[in-house]
Design an enzyme around this catalytic site. Structure first.
Site, PDB file in Angstrom:
ATOM      1  N   LYS A  29       0.901  -1.013   0.096  1.00 42.27           N
ATOM      2  CA  LYS A  29      -0.025   0.232  -0.161  1.00 42.27           C
ATOM      3  C   LYS A  29       0.860   1.305   0.169  1.00 42.27           C
ATOM      4  CE  LYS A  29      -2.452  -1.155   3.694  1.00 42.27           C
ATOM      5  NZ  LYS A  29      -1.949  -2.695   4.015  1.00 42.27           N
ATOM      6  N   ARG A 103     -10.821   0.610   8.561  1.00 45.23           N
ATOM      7  CA  ARG A 103     -10.681  -0.753   8.761  1.00 45.23           C
ATOM      8  C   ARG A 103     -11.583  -1.632   9.331  1.00 45.23           C
ATOM      9  NH1 ARG A 103      -4.644  -0.569   8.904  1.00 45.23           N
ATOM     10  NH2 ARG A 103      -3.424  -2.359   9.946  1.00 45.23           N
ATOM     11  N   ARG A 142      10.844  -7.219   5.532  1.00 45.06           N
ATOM     12  CA  ARG A 142      10.683  -5.787   5.708  1.00 45.06           C
ATOM     13  C   ARG A 142      11.598  -5.291   7.125  1.00 45.06           C
ATOM     14  NH1 ARG A 142       4.930  -3.494   5.378  1.00 45.06           N
ATOM     15  NH2 ARG A 142       4.382  -4.011   7.349  1.00 45.06           N
ATOM     16  N   ARG A 175       9.887  -4.545  12.685  1.00 43.28           N
ATOM     17  CA  ARG A 175       8.766  -3.791  13.682  1.00 43.28           C
ATOM     18  C   ARG A 175       8.508  -5.062  14.320  1.00 43.28           C
ATOM     19  NH1 ARG A 175       4.364  -0.987   9.571  1.00 43.28           N
ATOM     20  NH2 ARG A 175       3.136  -2.231  10.576  1.00 43.28           N
ATOM     21  N   ARG A 186      -2.386 -10.743  12.338  1.00 46.16           N
ATOM     22  CA  ARG A 186      -3.027  -9.509  11.766  1.00 46.16           C
ATOM     23  C   ARG A 186      -3.759  -9.850  10.510  1.00 46.16           C
ATOM     24  NH1 ARG A 186       2.267  -6.120  10.582  1.00 46.16           N
ATOM     25  NH2 ARG A 186       0.694  -4.486   9.846  1.00 46.16           N
TER      26      ARG A 186
HETATM   27  P1  AMP Z   1      -0.685  -0.578   9.654  1.00 44.71           P
HETATM   28  O1  AMP Z   1       0.624   0.100   9.307  1.00 44.71           O
HETATM   29  O2  AMP Z   1      -1.726  -0.030   8.767  1.00 44.71           O
HETATM   30  O3  AMP Z   1      -0.566  -2.059   9.266  1.00 44.71           O
HETATM   31  O4  AMP Z   1      -1.297  -0.271  11.172  1.00 44.71           O
HETATM   32  C1  AMP Z   1      -0.358  -0.795  12.065  1.00 44.71           C
HETATM   33  C2  AMP Z   1      -1.236  -0.843  13.386  1.00 44.71           C
HETATM   34  O5  AMP Z   1      -2.026   0.392  13.730  1.00 44.71           O
HETATM   35  C3  AMP Z   1      -2.455  -1.918  13.134  1.00 44.71           C
HETATM   36  O6  AMP Z   1      -2.024  -3.426  13.421  1.00 44.71           O
HETATM   37  C4  AMP Z   1      -3.327  -1.291  14.274  1.00 44.71           C
HETATM   38  O7  AMP Z   1      -2.823  -1.738  15.494  1.00 44.71           O
HETATM   39  C5  AMP Z   1      -3.131   0.057  14.101  1.00 44.71           C
HETATM   40  N1  AMP Z   1      -4.239   0.634  13.254  1.00 44.71           N
HETATM   41  C6  AMP Z   1      -3.967   1.321  12.039  1.00 44.71           C
HETATM   42  N2  AMP Z   1      -5.121   1.648  11.502  1.00 44.71           N
HETATM   43  C7  AMP Z   1      -5.936   1.352  12.314  1.00 44.71           C
HETATM   44  C8  AMP Z   1      -7.470   1.319  12.037  1.00 44.71           C
HETATM   45  N3  AMP Z   1      -8.112   2.097  10.988  1.00 44.71           N
HETATM   46  N4  AMP Z   1      -8.072   0.839  13.126  1.00 44.71           N
HETATM   47  C9  AMP Z   1      -7.678   0.098  14.267  1.00 44.71           C
HETATM   48  N5  AMP Z   1      -6.151   0.154  14.317  1.00 44.71           N
HETATM   49  C10 AMP Z   1      -5.475   0.495  13.381  1.00 44.71           C
END
Ligand code: AMP
Length: 234
Positions: A29, A103, A142, A175, A186
């Site tokens: 993304k 999400r 990553r 990470r 996830r």
């Molecule tokens: P990402 O980098 O988008 O994978 O987000 C990393 C982490 O941030 C996720 O695993 C969640 O813990 C949190 N997170 C990001 N966006 C959201 C969202 N829209 N709703 C809930 N948790 C989020």
């Protein structure tokens, strides 16, 4: 005419776009957002916003630490509170590409209400599809800079010096939520909570699904071509 090729010259007119980008972790993304050259938008990653709070140890960051490291979603309440601040701090005319938000179904419904209250319509929702095993394989490579958040891939986008950030010289890390058991969790949450959001946008005629295997530049080109009809009918 808009030049829709990735790498279009900076002088080419860019169409302001309001886009949502949905896909499993590791689907590409962030890279796609960087390569979509014929549209103008602010790239907003809710994950980056949350990680910034954790890094800077803000009061919100202190409440978030555990859910992020374990791959759990932040509660809808905290997510909406955070994203609402972003939404209302901008001009309605500014383009955006939202990466990681909404999400869950409740987030998508709340976001629709915010948009409606400012008479804004989404142009399209880009759904990047990637097989789960491919996700696990990609994410294992990553690495990120804990200081400035820059992301590397050991095979496709390695740093010049092994293990060191090109920009600030900090040692790169994996990470905590990129470890395999956390990735599997996830992905489970993605299936359970985020796939209903795809149905929600499909029913609104906004969903564009693209398979995200292959080279990043080709992917951006395909997405730019397939987005054109979404703008033609609006
Ligand atoms: P990402 O980098 O988008 O994978 O987000 C990393 C982490 O941030 C996720 O695993 C969640 O813990 C949190 N997170 C990001 N966006 C959201 C969202 N829209 N709703 C809930 N948790 C989020």
């Amino acid at each position: 005419m808009v030049d829709s090729s990735p790498g279009a010259s900076p002088e080419a007119p860019r169409r302001s776009a309001r886009l949502v980008l949905i896909g499993p972790p590791g689907a590409g993304k962030g890279t796609l957002a960087e390569n979509l050259c014929s549209f103008s938008f602010d790239h907003i990653s809710s994950g980056d916003i949350f990680r910034g709070h954790v890094r800077n140890q803000t009061p919100l960051g202190q409440r978030l630490g555990k859910s992020l490291a374990n791959g759990q979603l932040v509660s809808d309440e905290l997510t909406l509170e955070t994203m609402k601040k972003w939404f209302w701090s901008r001009k309605p005319s500014q383009g955006f590409l939202l990466d990681g938000f909404p999400r869950t179904l409740s987030q998508a419904q709340a976001f629709d209400e915010w948009l409606e209250s400012r008479s804004i319509k989404l142009d399209a929702v880009i759904h990047l599809h990637l097989q789960e095993e491919a996700v696990v394989k990609r994410i294992a490579y990553r690495r990120v800079c804990p200081k400035d958040g820059r992301v590397y891939h050991l095979l496709y986008n390695p740093p010049a010096r092994e293990g060191i950030c090109d920009d600030c010289g900090t040692e790169l890390i994996q990470r905590p939520d990129d470890r395999e058991p956390v990735i599997r969790e996830r992905l489970r949450i993605y299936r359970q909570k985020t796939e209903p959001v795809l149905t929600y946008y499909r029913e609104q005629g906004l969903l564009l699904t693209i398979h995200s295997e292959g080279h990043a530049a080709d992917l951006a080109k395909t997405v730019e071509q397939k987005l054109q009809p979404f703008f033609a009918i609006r």
